[in-house]
Motif scaffolding. Structure first.
Motif, short mmCIF file in Angstrom:
data_model
loop_
_atom_site.label_atom_id
_atom_site.label_comp_id
_atom_site.label_asym_id
_atom_site.label_seq_id
_atom_site.Cartn_x
_atom_site.Cartn_y
_atom_site.Cartn_z
N ARG A 172 5.00 -5.04 -6.98
CA ARG A 172 4.92 -6.35 -7.67
C ARG A 172 6.16 -7.18 -7.35
O ARG A 172 6.08 -8.38 -7.08
N TRP A 173 7.33 -6.53 -7.37
CA TRP A 173 8.55 -7.24 -7.01
C TRP A 173 8.51 -7.72 -5.57
O TRP A 173 9.06 -8.77 -5.23
N LEU A 174 7.83 -6.96 -4.70
CA LEU A 174 7.72 -7.35 -3.29
C LEU A 174 7.04 -8.72 -3.16
O LEU A 174 7.53 -9.61 -2.46
N PHE A 175 5.91 -8.87 -3.84
CA PHE A 175 5.20 -10.16 -3.81
C PHE A 175 6.01 -11.27 -4.49
O PHE A 175 6.08 -12.40 -3.99
N ILE A 176 6.61 -10.95 -5.62
CA ILE A 176 7.32 -11.97 -6.40
C ILE A 176 8.55 -12.48 -5.67
O ILE A 176 8.75 -13.69 -5.52
N VAL A 177 9.40 -11.57 -5.19
CA VAL A 177 10.65 -11.97 -4.55
C VAL A 177 10.38 -12.73 -3.25
O VAL A 177 10.96 -13.80 -3.00
N GLU A 178 9.49 -12.19 -2.41
CA GLU A 178 9.21 -12.87 -1.15
C GLU A 178 8.52 -14.21 -1.39
O GLU A 178 8.75 -15.19 -0.68
N ALA B 44 3.62 -15.10 -4.79
CA ALA B 44 4.32 -14.65 -6.00
C ALA B 44 3.34 -14.28 -7.10
O ALA B 44 3.54 -13.30 -7.83
N CYS B 45 2.26 -15.06 -7.23
CA CYS B 45 1.25 -14.78 -8.26
C CYS B 45 0.53 -13.46 -8.00
O CYS B 45 0.00 -12.84 -8.94
N THR B 46 0.50 -13.03 -6.72
CA THR B 46 -0.16 -11.76 -6.40
C THR B 46 0.53 -10.60 -7.10
O THR B 46 -0.10 -9.58 -7.39
N GLY B 47 1.80 -10.76 -7.41
CA GLY B 47 2.52 -9.70 -8.11
C GLY B 47 2.04 -9.49 -9.53
O GLY B 47 2.45 -8.51 -10.18
N LEU C 16 13.63 -2.00 -6.56
CA LEU C 16 13.49 -2.54 -7.91
C LEU C 16 12.34 -1.88 -8.66
O LEU C 16 11.96 -2.35 -9.74
N ASP C 17 11.79 -0.82 -8.08
CA ASP C 17 10.65 -0.13 -8.68
C ASP C 17 10.90 0.18 -10.16
O ASP C 17 11.90 0.79 -10.53
N ASN C 18 9.95 -0.29 -10.99
CA ASN C 18 9.97 -0.10 -12.45
C ASN C 18 11.10 -0.86 -13.17
O ASN C 18 11.31 -0.65 -14.37
N ALA C 19 11.82 -1.72 -12.43
CA ALA C 19 12.80 -2.58 -13.09
C ALA C 19 12.06 -3.57 -13.99
O ALA C 19 11.10 -4.20 -13.57
N LYS D 132 0.83 -1.20 0.00
CA LYS D 132 0.00 0.00 0.00
C LYS D 132 0.87 1.25 0.00
O LYS D 132 0.59 2.22 -0.73
N LEU D 133 1.94 1.23 0.80
CA LEU D 133 2.85 2.37 0.82
C LEU D 133 3.56 2.53 -0.52
O LEU D 133 3.97 3.63 -0.88
N ALA D 134 3.69 1.42 -1.25
CA ALA D 134 4.40 1.46 -2.54
C ALA D 134 3.48 1.78 -3.71
O ALA D 134 3.93 1.75 -4.86
N GLY D 135 2.20 2.05 -3.44
CA GLY D 135 1.32 2.53 -4.50
C GLY D 135 0.39 1.53 -5.14
O GLY D 135 -0.15 1.79 -6.22
N ILE D 136 0.14 0.38 -4.50
CA ILE D 136 -0.73 -0.62 -5.11
C ILE D 136 -2.15 -0.11 -5.31
O ILE D 136 -2.81 -0.45 -6.29
#
Length: 504
Positions: free
Chosen positions: A227-233, A147-150, A217-220, A88-92
């Protein structure tokens, strides 16, 4: 092959060894109770000191093999559950067009799945040959869902992922507690449960710090940071879950890293610890459930834990609440860690001291006084210093009593084992339901008057329920002291003969 101990010399040796392990002095009733316990062939002819040394070595190896794995899995459990706050803080919300109510719903629906499958999942874990591998498999499964949540692009997609995440995560905590109980006797359970519980707080503490690194990794590769938060974790959870499945212990008889004597000792001490004459096998699961529902202690302790979990609901929105201090995103995520690190020390200290004093009510009510004070501060001011002090006080003050309440349930539920199992499952399921509706209290930022007001009332309620439980159990003890009948929900005749008293 193991045989029944029936000669006086062997019986005396068994008494000494079991007495060393259990820390209790044997009387005639104890000896009679343990006559049917079979001493494994690998332990026959050993002295009490030799058996104690084997027990110590087996426990040390078990601690190394099992507890770190479960703590790491609990950390991952909380990372994948709570990363929606960092997202949420990252703009979802802006990226996929969520309203505040829709976001709150996505937080809440996880717990609908989480609550509904806890009991069925534990039934599965208790029946299969590899409960440890089952827990690790479910860990990998919830990591895949995370990960799919990303990849979601809508409110519906996020809500569906959160529901499924709740289903898959439901296996962990009750399954982990069950798994621990299959290896350790009662006297060792409290500390191991406290150690396990610190995993959730470490997950809360380092969730924000992980988010800081990942959100860079924002916009990488064209992907937003959340999205990277969900994927990496999620990928990290899948990988560790599969690795742990290769060596996590499943049952005492099948631990590969212990020798035969150590495996036999783990099984033997559990047989000694749990032997009973209350004919529990003759009581059906439905009858046990009816007994649990009819026992006043079930509802007193349920009320206490329910108030506890309502007061603790702020943790689902912790980064969001801390964001009200108006720091940058990176600073906000970083300062969410210290309160949970403090909480870890508070849990272990409160649990250790409660066991040392064999006292429960004061170790519940005392910390909740600080919860009350912290909520009063939080609801009355948004100034940075006092608000952050309140945030530091909250997790330690309401999680430290949680372990004590869980221990109180275990020690207070007299009767057949199936009754105690049903009571624990019933209380745990009901007490997780506040996570569903409390999610809708966080709408009036930055003060969140409704949320902190409810948390304040719940903290007071927890103190009152702890006091009511203490009063009820104290009256039961007084009846026992006078030799009066305590009714069908009191201790058995064997327990009374051994001097049973409820912990206060």
């Amino acid at each position: 092959m193991a045989h029944v101990i029936d000669d006086k010399a062997s019986l005396k040796e068994l008494e000494q060894a079991a007495s060393h392990i259990d820390g209790n002095k044997f009387n005639d009733e104890n000896v009679d109770r343990h006559l049917a316990v079979q001493l494994p062939e690998s332990l026959q002819g050993l002295s009490a000191e030799e058996i104690a040394a084997i027990d110590k070595a087996a426990t040390r190896k078990l601690d190394i093999l099992l507890m770190p794995v479960l703590v790491v899995l609990y950390i991952l459990n909380y990372l994948d559950r709570q990363n929606i706050s960092s997202a949420k803080l990252a703009g979802i919300m802006d990226d996929i067009g969520l309203t505040t109510q829709q976001y709150n719903t996505c937080v809440a629906v996880l717990f609908a799945g989480y609550v509904s499958l806890q009991i069925p999942s534990n039934m599965v874990a208790s029946k299969i040959a590899y409960p440890g591998i089952y827990i690790c498999f479910m860990c990998a499964l919830w990591g895949a869902v995370s990960a799919c949540t990303g990849a979601v692009h809508s409110y519906a997609g996020l809500a569906i992922c959160r529901v499924i995440l709740g289903f898959t995560e439901a296996a962990f905590f009750p399954g982990a507690v069950f798994l621990v109980s299959t290896f350790y006797p009662k006297k060792q359970m409290a500390l191991r449960t406290a150690i396990l519980y610190t995993g959730s707080q470490i997950g809360n503490a380092f969730g924000g710090l992980f988010a800081i690194a990942i959100l860079k990794l924002d916009n990488a590769h064209g992907l937003e940071g959340w999205r990277w938060l969900f994927i990496v974790e999620g990928i990290m959870t899948v990988g560790l879950g599969l690795i742990f499945a290769t060596f996590i212990p499943n049952k005492p008889a099948t631990i590969r890293w212990l020798n035969q004597q150590e495996r036999d000792q783990l099984q033997y001490r559990l047989e000694v610890d749990r032997s009973t004459k209350d004919s529990t096998s003759e009581v059906s699961a439905f009858a046990g459930l009816k007994m649990a529902v009819a026992d006043p202690k079930t509802w007193l302790l349920c009320g206490c834990l329910q108030m506890n979990y309502i007061a603790a609901s702020v943790t689902n929105f912790f980064p969001v609440v801390v964001a009200g201090l108006n720091f940058t995103r990176t600073v906000t995520l970083a300062i969410t860690a210290p309160p949970y690190i403090l909480c870890c020390f508070a849990i272990l200290l409160n649990g250790w001291h409660s066991d040392k004093k064999s006292e429960r009510a004061l170790h519940i009510a005392g910390p909740f006084v600080f919860t009350v004070i912290a909520n009063i501060i939080a609801v009355t001011t948004t100034k940075i210093a006092p608000r952050y002090v309140a945030m530091c006080m909250l997790p330690a003050s309401f999680y430290a009593p949680s372990i004590i309440i869980l221990s109180w349930i275990s020690s207070s539920m007299t009767g057949p084992a199936v009754k105690r199992a049903c009571a624990y499952a019933l209380i745990n399921s009901l007490c997780n339901t506040p996570n569903i509706w409390t999610s809708y209290l966080y709408f009036d930022k930055p003060r969140y008057v409704a949320a902190f007001g409810v948390d304040l009332a719940a903290a007071v309620g927890a103190i009152l329920f702890a006091g009511a439980t203490w009063y009820y159990l104290r009256r039961q003890n007084q009846r026992l002291d006078r030799g009066e009948d305590t009714g069908k929900h009191g201790p058995s005749a064997l327990q009374i003969q051994e001097g049973f008293r409820f912990q206060l």
